[in-house]
Design an enzyme around this catalytic site. Sequence first.
Site, PDB file in Angstrom:
ATOM      1  N   SER A 144       0.835  -1.196   0.000  1.00 24.06           N
ATOM      2  CA  SER A 144       0.000   0.000   0.000  1.00 24.06           C
ATOM      3  C   SER A 144       0.871   1.249   0.000  1.00 24.06           C
ATOM      4  CB  SER A 144      -0.892   0.009   1.245  1.00 24.06           C
ATOM      5  OG  SER A 144      -1.470   1.291   1.449  1.00 24.06           O
ATOM      6  N   TYR A 157      -1.389  -0.580  10.250  1.00 27.39           N
ATOM      7  CA  TYR A 157      -1.513  -1.055   8.874  1.00 27.39           C
ATOM      8  C   TYR A 157      -0.301  -0.620   8.050  1.00 27.39           C
ATOM      9  CZ  TYR A 157      -3.328  -1.494   4.107  1.00 27.39           C
ATOM     10  OH  TYR A 157      -3.491  -1.818   2.776  1.00 27.39           O
TER      11      TYR A 157
END
Length: 246
Positions: A144, A157
């Site tokens: 990501s 995350y």
Amino acid sequence: MDNALTGKTALVTGGSRGVGAAIARRLAEAGADVALTYVHSAAKATALVDDLKQRGIRAAAFQADQARQDEVARLVDEVAARFGRLDVLVHNAASFVTGPLEDPDRDEAAMARQFAVNVTSVATATRAAAKYLGDGGRIILISSAAAERTNWPVGDYAAGKAALEAYGRVWAHEFGPRGITVNTVQLGAIDTDMLNRDAAEAILPSLPMRRLGRPEEVADAVAYLAGPTAGYVTGTRLRIDGGYNA
């Protein structure tokens, strides 16, 4: 890319929906036999596999909780046994949990599960797959843009995805002598049902492309990295983020 993966078997974790499903379809179009995993989306996984089979493609869906390391290791062995080989491993399954570090209601169990899915299971599956992957094997990590930059409270995350990318760089050296490439595909805002719409709308004006990415655009990049023309590409990070981290 037509038939570039004929005779190969690809495993796509989290392949029943969104980006994972697009990747599974694209690899199948390139000629690969496809195994995909799911946790709860049994109906979507079954529908996708049935569609691929109707096109004459060998495909199968496997239920596996990516947070459970015993299931992850078993899954890899089952895929190799079912298809007789394993050539491409796409680590797409992910958990996304938000929340600031100082939140008094922070769900530590959910954060721990997120790390297990996004990081620990990737290492477990890669280790299990190592004995099946041969010369020309491919390991592809889906990361990501948050691993590089974010102003949203997604520290756990983002840290997990950064760890994933570190694995990719190290594994490129570890597996390179065996003719196996390891690459990371770093995603920005991709238009799927898992997208945080509020966050996406907030960043769109700052993106050079001024739009969301499409799952098919990710799938095309993965298919390239999985194919024979990417044989000298390893240890790299390919951004598909509309310029977010430019």
